[in-house]
Scaffold this motif. Structure first.
Motif, mmCIF file in Angstrom:
data_model
loop_
_atom_site.group_PDB
_atom_site.id
_atom_site.type_symbol
_atom_site.label_atom_id
_atom_site.label_comp_id
_atom_site.label_asym_id
_atom_site.label_seq_id
_atom_site.Cartn_x
_atom_site.Cartn_y
_atom_site.Cartn_z
ATOM 1 N N ARG A 1 0.863 -1.188 0.000
ATOM 2 C CA ARG A 1 0.000 0.000 0.000
ATOM 3 C C ARG A 1 0.897 1.235 0.000
ATOM 4 N N LEU A 2 0.809 2.025 -1.075
ATOM 5 C CA LEU A 2 1.686 3.179 -1.249
ATOM 6 C C LEU A 2 0.866 4.446 -1.466
ATOM 7 N N HIS A 3 1.431 5.565 -1.074
ATOM 8 C CA HIS A 3 0.847 6.847 -1.443
ATOM 9 C C HIS A 3 1.203 7.156 -2.893
ATOM 10 N N ARG A 4 0.295 7.840 -3.558
ATOM 11 C CA ARG A 4 0.475 8.097 -4.983
ATOM 12 C C ARG A 4 1.806 8.799 -5.270
ATOM 13 N N ALA A 5 2.142 9.808 -4.502
ATOM 14 C CA ALA A 5 3.376 10.553 -4.760
ATOM 15 C C ALA A 5 4.601 9.657 -4.647
ATOM 16 N N ASP A 6 4.602 8.765 -3.667
ATOM 17 C CA ASP A 6 5.746 7.867 -3.498
ATOM 18 C C ASP A 6 5.839 6.858 -4.635
ATOM 19 N N LEU A 7 4.691 6.331 -5.071
ATOM 20 C CA LEU A 7 4.705 5.394 -6.188
ATOM 21 C C LEU A 7 5.236 6.065 -7.451
ATOM 22 N N ASP B 1 10.317 4.277 -12.240
ATOM 23 C CA ASP B 1 11.389 3.698 -13.052
ATOM 24 C C ASP B 1 12.358 2.838 -12.251
ATOM 25 N N HIS B 2 12.144 2.746 -10.938
ATOM 26 C CA HIS B 2 13.053 1.965 -10.084
ATOM 27 C C HIS B 2 12.272 1.061 -9.140
ATOM 28 N N ALA B 3 11.066 0.665 -9.540
ATOM 29 C CA ALA B 3 10.199 -0.112 -8.656
ATOM 30 C C ALA B 3 10.712 -1.545 -8.513
ATOM 31 N N ARG C 1 15.348 -11.876 -2.686
ATOM 32 C CA ARG C 1 15.736 -10.467 -2.732
ATOM 33 C C ARG C 1 14.688 -9.663 -3.482
ATOM 34 N N SER C 2 14.903 -8.364 -3.541
ATOM 35 C CA SER C 2 14.054 -7.500 -4.354
ATOM 36 C C SER C 2 14.457 -7.629 -5.817
ATOM 37 N N GLU C 3 13.434 -7.657 -6.681
ATOM 38 C CA GLU C 3 13.690 -7.681 -8.119
ATOM 39 C C GLU C 3 12.848 -6.608 -8.795
ATOM 40 N N THR C 4 13.289 -6.170 -9.950
ATOM 41 C CA THR C 4 12.609 -5.094 -10.653
ATOM 42 C C THR C 4 11.237 -5.532 -11.149
#
Length: 447
Positions: free
Chosen positions: A37-43, A48-50, A72-75
């Motif tokens: 759950r993210l705020h629009r501005a942060d998303l 380009d780096h999500a 791990r985190s992946e794009t």
């Protein structure tokens, strides 16, 4: 708009919905939505780096890790076309993402996207729609566990198939559920009662293929959530047990000419209203389905639905309008001409089920397969057509056949076949030592 960036498209869609909160996530192999759950501005600041944790592709539906790390985190890449309102929070939206790194070639939504793109390169647009039966129980998360998931209390225990009286009694439940679904732009053609206690059926309206699959995935998520908020449980298990019907998740599909919009499956001069292209598409499904069966039935429970006495198809067969056929053809009008895959249960991974149907059908067209199988004329709860190939009897047999047919790797990718087979084998093994109360009662004192 041509050339519009992902960020600009997302800004436009979120502005349209006046959404300040975005529930964004990926679908795993059980079609569970794993979100943040993210705020629009942060998303938007990180479009380009999500990234997202690469764990969901590596676990089973019980969240037991099956595949090796690294974890791990992946794009990921966001799909602006997937944006819709989130019906459980004001000023909120949903946004589907897909992995773009090492997990991309195995993820179900990506497997479907490749088949849609294959159709598009051949000048086809794909329309699809899902139909789900589901059971509603008067049980909460707590009562289910206190009863050890047995002796369920059904909602609408007085339900009878297509009963106008039942529809009237439980009309407010149906109307409230439909209203919630419409907030999320899930358009229902029909929603009503079906066969057995607590049994309902929802027919989703046809849409472009990926949107139709997203609609189906979110329909189940929202229906389950709606019921839990009302101290009930919605079940999409293909068979809950004695006294409950087997429930299906049927898939309807047609191809349109991308230039003219004409339904390419329709031919009014044919006895059954089917074009030569539709017949080759159908032949492709009938040929591959028995050896790609985990893509429509990937749980142990899915195979309970095919037990004797059920309405579920038990052969790789087809027929106009026949409910016992694996593929039911319908051609009421040219626009409505379609093929209906009746093999999946209501727990089907909607992306894989549709990908199997589309991939097998396109392969049939490409190879010019003739439709040599005659339509079945029989079929019902206690009838099994003898002139059509039988389907796999359980998940292990189905998985062996899935791995053993090179057509699956050719159509869907070797990496996907290997990974998905591993998941299905683990799912089968998880319940190999499980013993039901009915089994104990039958064998404990025998001999």
């Amino acid at each position: 708009m041509t050339g519009e960036s992902t960020k600009a498209a997302l800004e436009r869609e979120l502005q349209r919905l006046d959404a300040d909160i975005v529930h964004t996530g990926v679908f795993d192999f059980s079609t569970a939505y794993r979100e943040r759950r993210l705020h629009r501005a942060d998303l938007l600041a990180n479009v380009d780096h999500a990234v997202f944790a690469n764990v969901p592709p590596k676990w089973d539906m019980a969240e037991s890790i099956l595949a090796p790390g690294p974890y791990r985190s992946e794009t990921i890449a966001y799909d602006p076309a997937s944006v819709r309102a989130y019906p459980f929070e004001p000023r909120a939206a949903l946004l589907v993402a897909d992995f773009t790194g090492p997990q991309a070639e195995i993820m179900p939504r990506r497997i479907l996207a490749k088949q849609i793109e294959k159709a598009r390169t051949r000048g086809f647009e794909v329309d699809a729609a899902f139909e789900f039966e589901f059971i509603v129980l008067n049980e909460t998360a707590e009562t289910l566990r206190s009863k050890d998931f047995a002796a369920f209390s059904p909602f609408a225990p007085d339900n009878r198939c297509w009963s106008g009286q039942t529809a009237a009694i439980y009309g407010s439940f149906v109307a409230d559920l439909e209203a919630l679904l419409r907030i999320a732009d899930i358009d229902l053609l029909a929603l009503g009662v079906e066969l057995g206690p607590g049994c309902f059926e929802a027919t989703l309206r046809h849409r472009a293929a990926m949107r139709a699959a997203d609609d189906a995935a979110f329909f189940r998520l929202f229906t389950k959530s709606f019921c839990r908020q009302r101290n009930m449980t919605a079940s999409f298990m293909p068979l809950l047990g004695a006294g409950y019907p087997g429930i299906g998740g049927h898939i309807n599909l047609s191809l349109r000419d991308a230039s003219t919009g004409r339904n390419l499956f329709a031919d009014s001069t044919d006895q059954n209203g089917l074009s030569a292209m539709a017949k080759s598409f159908l032949a492709g499904i009938l040929e591959l389905a028995p050896d790609a069966f985990p893509m429509v039935a990937s749980t142990v429970n899915a195979y309970r639905r095919f037990a004797p006495g059920s309405w579920a198809p038990k052969t790789a067969s087809w027929a106009p309008y026949n409910y016992a056929a694996a593929v039911r053809t319908a051609a009421e009008t040219e626009a409505m001409t379609r093929l209906e895959l009746r093999l999946p249960g209501s727990d089907v991974n909607v992306y894989l089920g549709l990908a199997m149907m589309l991939g097998a059908g396109l392969d049939g067209i490409e190879r010019g397969l003739p439709l040599t199988a005659a339509p079945i004329s029989s079929g019902g709860p206690n009838e099994i057509p003898s002139d059509a190939p039988r389907l796999p009897g359980d998940l292990m047999e189905a998985t062996r056949r899935f791995k053993g047919n090179p057509a699956n790797a050719r159509l869907f990718g070797a990496a996907f076949v290997e990974h998905f087979a591993m998941i299905c084998e683990a799912e089968d093994a998880a319940l190999r030592r499980a013993v039901s109360a009915a089994e104990v009662a039958r064998y404990l004192e025998s001999g």
